[in-house]
Design a protein around this motif. Structure first.
Motif, mmCIF file in Angstrom:
data_model
loop_
_atom_site.group_PDB
_atom_site.id
_atom_site.type_symbol
_atom_site.label_atom_id
_atom_site.label_comp_id
_atom_site.label_asym_id
_atom_site.label_seq_id
_atom_site.Cartn_x
_atom_site.Cartn_y
_atom_site.Cartn_z
ATOM 1 N N VAL A 285 6.990 -5.868 2.437
ATOM 2 C CA VAL A 285 6.180 -7.002 2.012
ATOM 3 C C VAL A 285 6.084 -6.955 0.495
ATOM 4 O O VAL A 285 5.669 -5.946 -0.078
ATOM 5 C CB VAL A 285 4.775 -6.962 2.655
ATOM 6 N N LYS A 286 6.453 -8.043 -0.167
ATOM 7 C CA LYS A 286 6.531 -8.031 -1.620
ATOM 8 C C LYS A 286 5.166 -8.067 -2.290
ATOM 9 O O LYS A 286 4.937 -7.396 -3.295
ATOM 10 C CB LYS A 286 7.398 -9.204 -2.091
ATOM 11 N N ALA A 287 4.255 -8.875 -1.772
ATOM 12 C CA ALA A 287 2.926 -9.009 -2.381
ATOM 13 C C ALA A 287 1.985 -7.932 -1.848
ATOM 14 O O ALA A 287 2.184 -7.380 -0.763
ATOM 15 C CB ALA A 287 2.352 -10.395 -2.096
ATOM 16 N N GLY A 288 0.947 -7.642 -2.621
ATOM 17 C CA GLY A 288 -0.088 -6.734 -2.156
ATOM 18 C C GLY A 288 -1.060 -7.440 -1.221
ATOM 19 O O GLY A 288 -1.079 -8.671 -1.116
ATOM 20 N N ILE A 289 -1.878 -6.652 -0.533
ATOM 21 C CA ILE A 289 -2.877 -7.187 0.394
ATOM 22 C C ILE A 289 -4.234 -6.634 -0.006
ATOM 23 O O ILE A 289 -4.422 -5.421 -0.103
ATOM 24 C CB ILE A 289 -2.565 -6.807 1.855
ATOM 25 N N ALA A 290 -5.189 -7.517 -0.237
ATOM 26 C CA ALA A 290 -6.501 -7.102 -0.733
ATOM 27 C C ALA A 290 -7.311 -6.389 0.344
ATOM 28 O O ALA A 290 -7.249 -6.733 1.530
ATOM 29 C CB ALA A 290 -7.277 -8.311 -1.240
ATOM 30 N N MET A 291 -8.093 -5.411 -0.097
ATOM 31 C CA MET A 291 -8.963 -4.650 0.793
ATOM 32 C C MET A 291 -10.396 -5.159 0.676
ATOM 33 O O MET A 291 -10.952 -5.224 -0.418
ATOM 34 C CB MET A 291 -8.921 -3.165 0.411
ATOM 35 N N VAL A 292 -10.982 -5.548 1.806
ATOM 36 C CA VAL A 292 -12.404 -5.874 1.881
ATOM 37 C C VAL A 292 -13.032 -4.899 2.865
ATOM 38 O O VAL A 292 -12.680 -4.894 4.048
ATOM 39 C CB VAL A 292 -12.636 -7.327 2.344
ATOM 40 N N THR A 293 -13.920 -4.040 2.394
ATOM 41 C CA THR A 293 -14.476 -2.993 3.254
ATOM 42 C C THR A 293 -15.561 -3.564 4.164
ATOM 43 O O THR A 293 -16.472 -4.250 3.714
ATOM 44 C CB THR A 293 -15.058 -1.855 2.408
#
Length: 530
Positions: A285-293
């Motif tokens: 996967v080229k883009a990052g994925i944001a983390m929401v805790t």
């Protein structure tokens, strides 16, 4: 004297050149004019939030408008965002809130721009509703910096009951339908490369269309709405401290408009500013994925196994600043990457990352996080171990006992004292705090990390958008270093946005809407050049 033949020969050689070679084409004499392939009044570069709104405003003011879009379809960052925009309850509090963000971060700001933005923001809900009267507008969140004066006035709004699977597609869909209703042509797969100038006056643009130079005459003005440069590693390294970062928004935002504006001698501001939470990278996967805790049993640690921040109290969009620390002794960034440490209770509660989130990876690349997290464990995105010491070894922490001691202190603090004595993270959220993300905020903030197995993910800054670029006037004119407008050149959106080092969520969409419309109106009011 430069001849047209030489000019076109030069254009052909540069049409496929790197964006870093974007140099304005100088037209000194009438015979030097390129052979225009198209002609319009207001030429808008980029078909996202700012570009669509600039086009709508210019067309409503009576101008002939053309939009050039680099990619096969419009949308840019707005289409993969949450689709939110701030509508404050009153101007005075909103102004004081935004002013505090600038001053506390020591960011450059302009009182007149901020005053205009705050005034226009009061009416954004009415504006969007006028374009989509069938829609329903509602609040989905509030201020990210609730300790600042005026924060209580911040309402993050979004549109419902309109076509689109998610918030960003719904918001851009409203603008897209409004553009089509006005019969504004959009030329896709047509990236702008260079401005055409006469002295310091912008006459049009050289783009690339169907593999050939494509010259568009802009009789009134060019409005650059091409987004930022978060997907250009070279420009990110040049301007943003603490790389590497991964792009979270559109991969097409590579700084094209920035370089075009620089070729006209523009002033720059906010070049060190980004909106970037922390997130993960997934193989393939080229883009990052944001983390929401969303669960309480977790902490963040650096590459030595030590905590460094209150993980629940920092603002989501400014999370990158918590890891932007250079170790001048060992010459490294010990928090890029950092690690999120969890126990089994976190993963048993559901997927680590929601498939309903924003960003390019989820909304355009189509990555779906597994419900039981097993796919990510198998791929190595989530690292699993039977003990904390074993987990530390798998993470490459030089002294595993440091991570063990960190977790032990965390657990004993919560068990014996009911509070994190290291960084003040409480067991539960402040009951007086408004939800930053309604439905996504959680009341339980902290719990011991003691239920094996134990897990970790590597976190890096993932960039929604950069905020730097050409400095602009209250008319959205691009300014030179002496504060003078560059004739017939306007800018709106993430490129040279209003925001400094700290950023309130949903203000990128609001800023693009406000200054896109300002740019479109003022560009349309110009007389044609001769």
């Amino acid at each position: 004297m430069t001849t047209r033949r030489n000019l076109l020969k030069s254009s052909l050689s540069l049409a496929a050149a790197p964006v870093g070679m974007s140099v304005a084409i100088e037209v000194a004499h009438a015979e030097d004019m390129p052979k225009w392939n198209n002609e319009t009044g207001v030429l808008v570069l980029g078909y996202g939030n700012a570009g669509s709104n600039a086009a709508i405003a210019a067309a409503d003011a009576g101008a002939k408008v053309l939009i050039l879009e680099k990619t096969p379809a419009g949308g840019g960052n707005v289409s993969v965002s949450s689709g939110g925009f701030v509508v404050p309850t009153n101007k005075e509090d909103y102004y004081n809130f935004q002013k505090a963000l600038y001053e506390l971060s020591r960011s450059e700001w302009d009182k007149d721009l901020l005053d205009l933005f705050c005034e226009e923001s009061l009416h954004l809900g009415d504006y969007v509703s006028s374009l989509a009267p069938e829609g329903k507008i509602g609040a989905y969140g509030h201020a990210g910096y609730q300790n600042l004066p005026g924060a209580d006035c911040v309402n993050k709004m979004s549109m419902r009951n309109v076509p689109g699977a998610k918030g960003g597609d719904r918001l851009f869909g409203i603008f897209d339908r409004a553009v089509k209703a006005r019969n504004i042509p959009v030329l896709v797969n047509c990236p702008a490369r260079r401005l055409v100038r006469r002295g310091n006056e912008v006459l049009g643009v050289e783009a690339v269309y169907e593999g050939k130079p494509y010259f568009v005459k802009a009789n009134k003005a060019v409005v650059i709405c091409t987004g930022g440069f978060q997907s250009n590693p070279e420009l990110m390294a040049r301007y943003i401290y603490g790389n590497p970062m991964v792009y979270l928004g559109s991969p097409a935002h590579t700084g094209d408009g920035l370089l075009m504006a620089q070729s006209m001698g523009c002033d720059l501001w906010h070049m060190n500013s980004v909106s970037a939470p922390l997130g993960v990278q997934v193989p393939g996967v080229k883009a990052g994925i944001a983390m929401v805790t969303r669960q309480p049993a977790f902490i963040w640690v650096d590459q030595d196994g030590k905590r460094f921040v209150n993980e629940k109290k920092l603002d989501y969009h400014c999370s990158w600043m918590a890891v932007n620390n250079f170790d001048a002794i060992n010459h490294r960034y010990p928090r890029i990457p950092c690690y999120m440490i969890m126990d089994s209770s976190y993963l048993k509660a559901g997927p680590l990352i929601s498939n309903g989130g924003s960003g390019w990876a989820i909304n355009r690349e189509g990555y779906k996080w597994s419900k039981d997290n097993q796919k990510e464990i198998d791929s190595g995105v989530i690292i699993k171990a039977d003990t904390i010491e074993e987990l530390a070894k798998k993470l490459g922490i030089a002294d595993p006992s440091v991570l063990s001691a960190t977790v032990k202190r965390w657990n004993s603090d919560l068990r014996e004292k009911g509070i994190d004595t290291e960084y003040g993270r409480t067991l539960t959220a402040d009951p007086n705090m408004k939800a930053v993300f309604v439905g996504r905020d959680v009341k339980s903030w902290s719990a011991p990390i003691e239920q094996g197995s134990f897990y970790a993910v590597k976190l890096v800054p993932v960039t929604y958008h950069t905020m730097g670029g050409p400095k602009k006037s209250v008319k959205a004119e691009v300014l030179d270093p002496f504060g003078q407008p560059i004739p017939r050149l306007y800018v709106a959106g993430e490129l040279g946005s209003t925001w400094g080092l700290t950023y309130q969520g949903a203000c990128a969409n609001a800023d693009a809407m406000v200054f896109g419309r300002v740019a479109g109106r003022n560009a349309a009011a110009l007389e044609n050049w001769k």
